[in-house]
Design a protein around this motif. Structure first.
Motif, PDB file in Angstrom:
ATOM      1  N   TRP A   3       0.826  -1.207   0.000  1.00 48.46           N
ATOM      2  CA  TRP A   3       0.000   0.000   0.000  1.00 48.46           C
ATOM      3  C   TRP A   3       0.857   1.253   0.000  1.00 48.46           C
ATOM      4  O   TRP A   3       0.372   2.362  -0.114  1.00 48.46           O
ATOM      5  N   ARG A   4       2.135   1.042   0.196  1.00 51.54           N
ATOM      6  CA  ARG A   4       3.045   2.171   0.166  1.00 51.54           C
ATOM      7  C   ARG A   4       4.087   1.875  -0.920  1.00 51.54           C
ATOM      8  O   ARG A   4       4.442   0.720  -1.128  1.00 51.54           O
ATOM      9  N   ALA A   5       4.582   2.902  -1.580  1.00 52.23           N
ATOM     10  CA  ALA A   5       5.607   2.691  -2.595  1.00 52.23           C
ATOM     11  C   ALA A   5       6.826   2.032  -1.940  1.00 52.23           C
ATOM     12  O   ALA A   5       7.167   2.347  -0.805  1.00 52.23           O
ATOM     13  N   ALA A   6       7.448   1.112  -2.665  1.00 53.22           N
ATOM     14  CA  ALA A   6       8.619   0.427  -2.100  1.00 53.22           C
ATOM     15  C   ALA A   6       9.676   1.468  -1.752  1.00 53.22           C
ATOM     16  O   ALA A   6       9.944   2.373  -2.539  1.00 53.22           O
ATOM     17  N   PRO A   7      10.261   1.353  -0.563  1.00 50.39           N
ATOM     18  CA  PRO A   7      11.272   2.338  -0.185  1.00 50.39           C
ATOM     19  C   PRO A   7      12.503   2.217  -1.081  1.00 50.39           C
ATOM     20  O   PRO A   7      12.803   1.141  -1.604  1.00 50.39           O
ATOM     21  N   ALA A   8      13.196   3.322  -1.246  1.00 54.58           N
ATOM     22  CA  ALA A   8      14.376   3.328  -2.110  1.00 54.58           C
ATOM     23  C   ALA A   8      15.424   2.361  -1.564  1.00 54.58           C
ATOM     24  O   ALA A   8      16.157   1.724  -2.315  1.00 54.58           O
ATOM     25  N   ARG A   9      15.451   2.233  -0.235  1.00 48.92           N
ATOM     26  CA  ARG A   9      16.461   1.396   0.397  1.00 48.92           C
ATOM     27  C   ARG A   9      15.842   0.760   1.620  1.00 48.92           C
ATOM     28  O   ARG A   9      15.006   1.371   2.286  1.00 48.92           O
ATOM     29  N   CYS A  10      16.243  -0.461   1.933  1.00 49.26           N
ATOM     30  CA  CYS A  10      15.786  -1.061   3.181  1.00 49.26           C
ATOM     31  C   CYS A  10      16.939  -1.871   3.767  1.00 49.26           C
ATOM     32  O   CYS A  10      17.251  -2.954   3.292  1.00 49.26           O
ATOM     33  N   ASP A  11      17.589  -1.316   4.774  1.00 50.02           N
ATOM     34  CA  ASP A  11      18.707  -2.015   5.400  1.00 50.02           C
ATOM     35  C   ASP A  11      18.230  -3.074   6.379  1.00 50.02           C
ATOM     36  O   ASP A  11      18.919  -4.044   6.639  1.00 50.02           O
ATOM     37  N   ALA A  12      17.066  -2.843   6.956  1.00 56.91           N
ATOM     38  CA  ALA A  12      16.519  -3.820   7.888  1.00 56.91           C
ATOM     39  C   ALA A  12      15.023  -3.604   8.020  1.00 56.91           C
ATOM     40  O   ALA A  12      14.517  -2.509   7.777  1.00 56.91           O
ATOM     41  N   ILE A  13      14.341  -4.702   8.403  1.00 54.88           N
ATOM     42  CA  ILE A  13      12.902  -4.622   8.660  1.00 54.88           C
ATOM     43  C   ILE A  13      12.712  -4.561  10.165  1.00 54.88           C
ATOM     44  O   ILE A  13      13.311  -5.339  10.913  1.00 54.88           O
ATOM     45  N   LEU A  14      11.907  -3.612  10.621  1.00 57.78           N
ATOM     46  CA  LEU A  14      11.574  -3.549  12.043  1.00 57.78           C
ATOM     47  C   LEU A  14      10.207  -4.205  12.194  1.00 57.78           C
ATOM     48  O   LEU A  14       9.197  -3.668  11.736  1.00 57.78           O
ATOM     49  N   SER A  15      10.193  -5.387  12.789  1.00 56.17           N
ATOM     50  CA  SER A  15       8.935  -6.118  12.942  1.00 56.17           C
ATOM     51  C   SER A  15       8.283  -5.756  14.266  1.00 56.17           C
ATOM     52  O   SER A  15       8.947  -5.684  15.299  1.00 56.17           O
ATOM     53  N   THR A  16       6.949  -5.550  14.240  1.00 56.18           N
ATOM     54  CA  THR A  16       6.246  -5.247  15.495  1.00 56.18           C
ATOM     55  C   THR A  16       5.678  -6.515  16.139  1.00 56.18           C
ATOM     56  O   THR A  16       4.870  -6.439  17.049  1.00 56.18           O
TER      57      THR A  16
END
Ligand code: FAD
Lengths: 386, 488
Positions: free
Chosen positions: A55-68
């Motif tokens: 639902w959101r544009a893919a981020p330009a970069r993702c170094d890590a995922i913060l899971s809730t």
């Protein structure tokens, strides 16, 4: 990513398709993580149930995922005050079970699990996801009364409170709702609850004449009826209205609605199935999906426009807001839909599909883009959550 | 125009005469005094100038003049605010919106209306009435207070229990930012993309922008209304009845309570004959048949909870009389004491009996009287602290009691304000409810809209000058806080 592992311990760090996943346990850990990420210039993506990540544009970069995932659970339920406080990563269905399971009380959290059972409350807020009940109870913005959150640079803060009425301080919860996690991580959410109505009755109608459907919905909007939902599924032309009232009140309202509608009535049992479908539409099929909204009087032209591009609409008929599923990811088809909706002065949000975000990227009203940038600068200065 | 002005604010006033017309700029001492305070009368400040623009463009031009000179400004509606939100800054400009009172567009089929900010709350409903529509938020001050002020304070009213507050009824707003830029938040269609800036604007107490137009949602008039007053032997029993009604799953349009002192006050203004410790006003509205059956249930609950009498309004006139009594209570308290303070705090509804007892003890211990008239359904208390300003020290004691009451609200899990706002009155109580980090985050949100701090400064957030240092609360810019940059 060694830094992140050091903060939370190695057992809180896993890997998914080569992307590290960190799983903080509380607001303080989230704050530590975001402070470190800001210092080290890392880009994090927040993940709840993972059901609406497109639902959101893919981020330009993702170094890590913060899971809730480890930020889940009920903090407090006060049935007498009809308030509930849960942690941000709590699946909505779990929160709902805690509320409806409270003995001796008949109340409910009037939000719907858009995205299915994995959908977390934090994710529902962040995407401003709402379903049919929005007609009566509003969206997360009308139900949330307070939140704890962590800004992109690690400030652990609170906004609002746990009482149903409160104007102390800025309503930062409104900012977090619909921000797609771009301003901060929501770690705790306070919501108001509503009583479960005595009885609910459904009226399901059918018509493939968009003008007739629109006339019915407009008439309903001024009639002495109090529906909890008014749904339309198009182009098959199914309209469902659910009345919640006392037993006598519901019967009277249904009778009144029948009088308003020169539409064919179909078996009310079909209504429940329809509702499940309405929620599932943005996740069904394989084509592009867009969320759309227009003024109440533009229902008929919206339905016509959707049919013209070969799409399916599932949404709130009186408001008007809902989702459009297209048969494929053809950018030309998407563009035609978007142009038609915007031509009505409507709003479009990309949900899924090739190029959907680029095509739907809104030409912001003058000045708004600068304000949004200023807000990000204030709450996420290093662009950790951008 | 060449003006030999002595101060920036006089220079602004001189230039503004060309923008808004000479009649709409006030710099004369006696006339300025009219604007020295709002409904919070014990805090006053004479502004440098008052400017009354006649359009959005004129507001923008005046704000630009202020911005260029670094002069603070405050928007003012009717000045009925009760927390000092519209109180001027000494060398600042008051931008009065009283000339902007046009209803711009009534869109009946879409049930909405676009208005200028100086339109009064009640006028919106009056304009909509011939079409069977009305504007739901109904502050007791609705005859005078303006939509701009309502948006700034997120005003509520008796019927907000069922229908929500201002924030639930505004679709869009045109605003002038603190540098004079004009932008529109929200929109005609639902789900405007991007951040919900409209949501932050509402309740921001005039500190992030000046509202110059608003698009308001209207509702169809309910088909049927029933109103009753139940007389209870104590506030505790009345409070229990409130909880019982809510537990029954009934959502009344309004549930209001008045204690004996508040009733006595109302009696000086209206012909009511209520003689009881606590009067509970309950109103239901909606489709006829639903209201009738729920009204029976409410009546039975009141009786079960110990009401000595339940009086049902038999005619619209009787209903009006009940509401006049309720809405007059604030002002009427003036007949019982030479002076009084209006307090506004929120508690979880179920704690009502405990908190009312605690307030009584507090009043007794300090030798002042407290009248209670409030929105019982959502736990929003309005204790009125009565005192004699001619008796040495009594005002101080009354102020202490008033402050202690809101602190009690926080201790019981509530809020320091439910609808009157923080303003200047409660800035120093903000740290009771929010941590230094919470306040820092608020300050950053404000800075995104108004980086130079010109838009109604010294309101809403504590400043060292007013309240001393708040531990952990920093006004620094986020970039500095993150160590990513330094201000040169
Ligand atoms: C007898 C009495 C009863 C009341 N009852 C209630 C009640 O039931 N519920 C309730 O919520 N309040 C109540 N109030 C408080 C008050 O009426 C409200 O806060 C109201 O919303 C203020 O409106 P106003 O036009 O008088 O605003 P003002 O007092 O002029 O200003 C209030 C704040 O709004 C800002 N502001 C005003 N106009 C604009 C604008 N165009 N753009 C940006 N900011 C602006 C000001 O800067 C200030 O901070 C009551 C007050 C009185 C005196």
């Amino acid at each position: 990513m060694a830094g992140l592992a050091e903060i939370l311990g190695a057992d809180r760090l896993s890997e998914e398709h080569d992307t590290p996943v960190v799983t903080p346990r509380d607001q303080a850990e989230v704050a530590e993580l975001l402070t470190a990420a800001t210092r080290d210039g890392l880009a994090l993506t927040i993940r709840g149930g993972g059901t609406k990540r497109n639902w959101r544009a893919a981020p330009a970069r993702c170094d890590a995922i913060l899971s809730t995932a480890a930020l889940a659970g009920i903090v407090d339920h006060q049935p007498g005050d009809m308030t509930l406080v849960v942690r941000g990563g709590t699946p909505l269905v779990d929160a709902q079970a805690a509320v409806t399971g409270a003995a001796g009380h008949r109340q409910r959290l009037m939000l719907e699990p858009v995205g299915g059972p994995a959908a977390t409350l934090g994710g529902i807020l962040s995407t401003r996801a709402a379903g049919p009940l929005r007609h009566r109870y509003g969206t997360p913005r009308d139900i949330v009364i307070g939140a704890r959150y962590v800004t992109g640079d690690g400030l652990a803060a609170k906004t609002g409170g746990t009482v149903v009425k409160n104007v102390a301080g800025y309503d930062v919860a409104k900012l977090l709702i619909g921000a797609h996690g771009s301003l901060g991580v929501i770690t705790e959410i306070a919501v108001k609850l509503h009583p479960v109505p005595d009885v609910e009755r459904m009226l399901v109608l059918r018509s493939t004449d968009s003008a007739a459907v629109a006339r019915f919905v407009l008439a309903l909007s001024t009639a002495p009826v109090t529906p909890t939902l008014v749904e339309v599924h198009w182009p098959d032309g199914v309209v469902a209205v659910r009345i919640a009232s006392t037993a006598a009140g519901a019967d009277a309202q249904i009778a009144l609605l029948r009088g308003l509608a020169p539409l064919d009535e179909v078996d009310a049992a079909a209504g429940e199935a329809l509702l499940a479908n309405q929620l599932a539409l943005p996740f069904a099929g394989t084509g592009s999906v867009f969320g759309v909204g227009v003024r109440p009087t533009d229902l008929a032209p919206l339905l016509d426009a959707v049919a013209l591009v070969g799409g399916t609409f599932a949404g709130r008929a009186a408001l008007v807001a809902g989702d459009v599923l297209l048969p494929d990811e053809d950018p030309d088809r998407s563009s035609r839909l978007i142009a038609a909706v915007r031509g009505l002065g409507g709003t479009v949000q990309a949900r899924r599909g090739a190029d959907a975000h680029r095509l739907a990227a809104a030409a912001h009203a003058p000045g708004i883009a600068e304000l949004e940038a200023a807000m990000r600068e204030q709450l996420d200065p290093a662009g950790v959550l951008a | 125009m060449a003006v030999a002005a002595t101060t920036p604010v006089l220079e602004i006033a001189a230039l503004a005469r060309d923008i808004v017309g000479p009649d709409w700029v006030i710099t004369d001492g006696a006339q300025l005094r009219v604007y020295e305070c709002d409904g919070l009368k014990n805090q006053r400040e004479i502004p440098g100038a008052v400017i009354l623009p006649g359009s959005t463009d004129q507001v923008a031009a005046v704000v630009r003049l202020c911005h260029e000179r670094g002069v603070p400004f405050v928007a003012r509606g009717a000045g009925s605010g009760l927390s000092g939100g519209a109180m001027p800054t000494a060398a600042g400009v008051v931008i009065g919106l009283s000339r902007l009172r046009q209803v711009l567009d009534l869109d009946v089929p879409n049930q909405r209306v676009r208005v200028q900010p100086g339109v009064t709350n009640l006028h919106v409903s009056e304009v909509a009435a011939p079409h069977g529509l009305y504007y739901a938020p109904d502050p007791s001050s609705q005859q005078v207070c303006t939509i701009g002020g309502n948006i700034a304070e997120n005003a509520g009213g008796a019927h907000c229990l069922k229908y929500g507050f201002t924030t639930n009824h505004v679709l869009a707003a045109t605003v002038v930012l603190s540098d004079g830029r004009v932008v529109e938040f929200g929109g005609e269609a639902p789900d405007a993309p991007g951040l919900d800036l409209l949501g932050v604007l509402i309740g921001s107490e005039g500190t992030i922008a000046v509202v110059t137009e608003a698009l308001l949602n209207l509702l169809p008039r309910p088909q049927h209304v029933e109103t009753l007053v139940a007389m209870f032997p104590s506030s505790e029993t009345a409070g229990a009845a409130v909880s019982a009604i809510i537990a029954e799953g009934i959502v009344p349009a309004a549930v209001e309570m008045m204690d004996r002192l508040a009733i006595d006050a109302a009696k000086t203004q209206t012909p009511i004959t209520w003689d009881t410790e606590a009067a509970l006003i309950v109103e239901l509205d909606g489709p006829l048949i639903e209201v009738q059956s729920q009204f029976e249930a409410v009546t039975a609950i009141c009786e079960r909870c110990g009401a000595d009498a339940v009086r049902v309004a038999a005619t619209p006139e009787e209903r009006m009389e009940i509401w006049r009594a309720r809405k007059s209570a604030f002002a009427a308290v003036g007949a019982l004491a030479p002076a009084y303070l209006v307090q506004d705090g929120v508690i979880p509804r179920t704690r009502l009996p405990e908190v009312l007892n605690a307030i009584r003890d507090l009043a007794d211990a300090n030798g002042v009287r407290v009248a209670n008239v409030f929105h019982a359904g959502d736990g929003n208390l309005h204790p009125l602290v009565l005192y004699d300003n001619k008796v040495e020290g009594e005002q101080d004691r009354a102020e202490r009691v008033a402050i202690r009451i809101v602190e009690l609200c926080v201790e019981f899990g509530g809020s320091i304000t439910g609808e009157h706002g923080v303003g200047v009155e409660k800035v120093c109580s903000m740290p009771k409810m929010f941590s230094g980090d919470d306040l820092t985050a608020f300050a950053r949100v404000r800075a995104a809209f108004d980086p130079d701090g010109l838009c109604n400064p010294d309101k809403l957030l504590p400043t060292p000058r007013l309240c001393g240092e708040v531990p952990g609360f920093h006004h620094t810019h986020a970039v500095e806080a993150a160590g990513l940059g330094e201000r040169m």
